[in-house]
Write an enzyme that holds these catalytic residues in place. Structure first.
Site, PDB file in Angstrom:
ATOM      1  CB  SER A   1      -0.835  -0.009   1.289  1.00  0.00           C
ATOM      2  OG  SER A   1      -1.480   1.229   1.483  1.00  0.00           O
TER       3      SER A   1
ATOM      4  CE1 TYR B   1      -4.365  -2.166   5.013  1.00  0.00           C
ATOM      5  CE2 TYR B   1      -3.241  -0.091   4.611  1.00  0.00           C
ATOM      6  CZ  TYR B   1      -3.878  -1.218   4.132  1.00  0.00           C
ATOM      7  OH  TYR B   1      -4.023  -1.404   2.782  1.00  0.00           O
TER       8      TYR B   1
HETATM    9  P1  NAD Z   1     -11.117  -6.785  -0.143  1.00  0.00           P
HETATM   10  O1  NAD Z   1     -11.695  -6.689   1.227  1.00  0.00           O
HETATM   11  O2  NAD Z   1     -11.991  -6.526  -1.326  1.00  0.00           O
HETATM   12  O3  NAD Z   1     -10.416  -8.194  -0.343  1.00  0.00           O
HETATM   13  C1  NAD Z   1      -9.603  -8.754   0.653  1.00  0.00           C
HETATM   14  C2  NAD Z   1      -9.455 -10.232   0.394  1.00  0.00           C
HETATM   15  O4  NAD Z   1      -8.653 -10.796   1.448  1.00  0.00           O
HETATM   16  C3  NAD Z   1     -10.800 -10.985   0.437  1.00  0.00           C
HETATM   17  O5  NAD Z   1     -10.831 -11.972  -0.573  1.00  0.00           O
HETATM   18  C4  NAD Z   1     -10.782 -11.640   1.810  1.00  0.00           C
HETATM   19  O6  NAD Z   1     -11.558 -12.831   1.892  1.00  0.00           O
HETATM   20  C5  NAD Z   1      -9.307 -11.945   1.954  1.00  0.00           C
HETATM   21  N1  NAD Z   1      -8.954 -12.191   3.354  1.00  0.00           N
HETATM   22  C6  NAD Z   1      -9.095 -11.353   4.405  1.00  0.00           C
HETATM   23  N2  NAD Z   1      -8.728 -11.972   5.544  1.00  0.00           N
HETATM   24  C7  NAD Z   1      -8.347 -13.233   5.193  1.00  0.00           C
HETATM   25  C8  NAD Z   1      -7.879 -14.350   5.920  1.00  0.00           C
HETATM   26  N3  NAD Z   1      -7.732 -14.323   7.245  1.00  0.00           N
HETATM   27  N4  NAD Z   1      -7.612 -15.489   5.231  1.00  0.00           N
HETATM   28  C9  NAD Z   1      -7.784 -15.537   3.888  1.00  0.00           C
HETATM   29  N5  NAD Z   1      -8.201 -14.509   3.146  1.00  0.00           N
HETATM   30  C10 NAD Z   1      -8.490 -13.368   3.798  1.00  0.00           C
HETATM   31  O7  NAD Z   1      -9.858  -5.775  -0.125  1.00  0.00           O
HETATM   32  P2  NAD Z   1      -9.009  -5.077  -1.288  1.00  0.00           P
HETATM   33  O8  NAD Z   1      -9.271  -3.631  -1.224  1.00  0.00           O
HETATM   34  O9  NAD Z   1      -9.171  -5.798  -2.567  1.00  0.00           O
HETATM   35  O10 NAD Z   1      -7.530  -5.284  -0.717  1.00  0.00           O
HETATM   36  C11 NAD Z   1      -6.614  -6.222  -1.231  1.00  0.00           C
HETATM   37  C12 NAD Z   1      -5.204  -5.838  -0.786  1.00  0.00           C
HETATM   38  O11 NAD Z   1      -4.858  -4.561  -1.332  1.00  0.00           O
HETATM   39  C13 NAD Z   1      -5.037  -5.726   0.724  1.00  0.00           C
HETATM   40  O12 NAD Z   1      -3.783  -6.244   1.112  1.00  0.00           O
HETATM   41  C14 NAD Z   1      -5.084  -4.237   0.965  1.00  0.00           C
HETATM   42  O13 NAD Z   1      -4.399  -3.855   2.137  1.00  0.00           O
HETATM   43  C15 NAD Z   1      -4.394  -3.737  -0.283  1.00  0.00           C
HETATM   44  N6  NAD Z   1      -4.685  -2.342  -0.602  1.00  0.00           N
HETATM   45  C16 NAD Z   1      -5.965  -1.951  -0.885  1.00  0.00           C
HETATM   46  C17 NAD Z   1      -6.207  -0.631  -1.190  1.00  0.00           C
HETATM   47  C18 NAD Z   1      -7.566  -0.117  -1.546  1.00  0.00           C
HETATM   48  O14 NAD Z   1      -7.729   1.093  -1.654  1.00  0.00           O
HETATM   49  N7  NAD Z   1      -8.567  -0.982  -1.742  1.00  0.00           N
HETATM   50  C19 NAD Z   1      -5.145   0.302  -1.193  1.00  0.00           C
HETATM   51  C20 NAD Z   1      -3.882  -0.134  -0.897  1.00  0.00           C
HETATM   52  C21 NAD Z   1      -3.660  -1.459  -0.603  1.00  0.00           C
END
Ligand code: NAD
Length: 256
Positions: free
Chosen positions: A138, A151
């Protein structure tokens, strides 16, 4: 030969978008996630792009479940060429009220699981002399924001681990890099918008404008496809000397 990618948290949001990009490029995909419809998601992406897919509901808080997930994927596909550590969770709160259970969960899923998955795929990648580990961190792997103690800590931890894995993988054809997105409109961010609205006593629209996108020079959410295309580049055979870096895709946020 057809390559295989194991992508954690790939039944939702960014992980699903990356899985779709890889499937479109001909990769076989080992899906993982906690969504109840995970198996159907994996099957439908497999059908759409004509590639073999599997699904594991392994909870990444459990190192044994991670080992089993990797062993099953290796047994099914014969190899894991690419590991994308994407699964992540978030919780927003001032540090003095931050629940200890949330701290443990965020450090466990976002950071410790990256160590466990990398450890589990390492032997096979090393034996084959090829591996690509891509960590979705991130902008918060490079910068801090208030109310996100767990985080920011977890993502900075993975920024460090990315460099260590790059160094240790160098003699064996294993690269490790991180992609650092700014804000992407996924279910995780929808939750944050609600939490931040409460924390800042603002409307959801105000949070998007004044809190989230405030830090990005480009006032737009990052496209999931951009993250998928970059992950494909990092996974390619050609990118063999591209290792140990954290690449922001954040609308200029971390340029400041
Ligand atoms: P999301 O909530 O849509 O997806 C998260 C995924 O992780 C889901 O499939 C969930 O089931 C899985 N997950 C969570 N806990 C789990 C566990 N204990 N075991 C197995 N699977 C698990 O989130 P997203 O926005 O798609 O985020 C994906 C990644 O991108 C994350 O690492 C997040 O920190 C990072 N990220 C997201 C953003 C954003 O703006 N959305 C920005 C920067 C970084």
């Amino acid at each position: 030969m057809q390559k295989t990618a194991l992508i954690t948290g790939s039944t939702s949001g960014i992980g699903l978008g990356i899985a779709r990009c890889f499937a479109k490029a001909g990769y076989q995909i080992a899906f993982n996630g906690l969504e109840a419809n995970g198996a159907e998601v994996a099957e439908s992406v497999g059908k759409e792009f004509g590639v073999k897919t599997t699904f594991s509901a392994a909870n990444l808080m459990n190192p044994e479940a991670i080992q089993t997930m990797v062993a099953e994927a290796e047994a099914t596909f014969g190899r894991i060429d690419v590991l994308v550590n994407n699964a992540g969770v978030q919780f927003v709160s001032p540090v003095e009220d931050f629940p200890v259970a949330k701290w443990d969960l965020i450090i466990g899923v976002n950071m410790s699981a990256v160590f466990h998955t990398a450890k589990a795929v390492w032997k096979g990648m090393k034996a084959r002399g090829f591996g690509r580990i891509i960590n979705i961190t991130s902008a918060h792997g490079l910068r801090a924001s208030e109310f996100k103690s767990a985080y920011v800590t977890s993502k900075h931890g993975v920024t460090g681990l990315t460099k260590v894995l790059a160094l240790e993988g160098a003699p064996f054809g294993i690269t490790c890099n991180a992609i650092c997105p700014g804000y992407v409109r996924t279910p995780l961010v929808e939750g944050q918008i609600k939490d931040q609205a409460k924390a800042h006593n603002m409307t959801e629209d105000e949070v998007i404008e004044k809190v989230m996108l405030k830090k990005q020079a480009i006032k737009d959410f990052v496209k999931i496809e951009a993250l998928g295309e970059l992950a494909l580049l990092l996974a390619s055979e050609t990118s063999s000397e591209l290792t140990g870096v954290s690449i922001p895709v954040d609308g200029g946020w971390t340029s400041q």
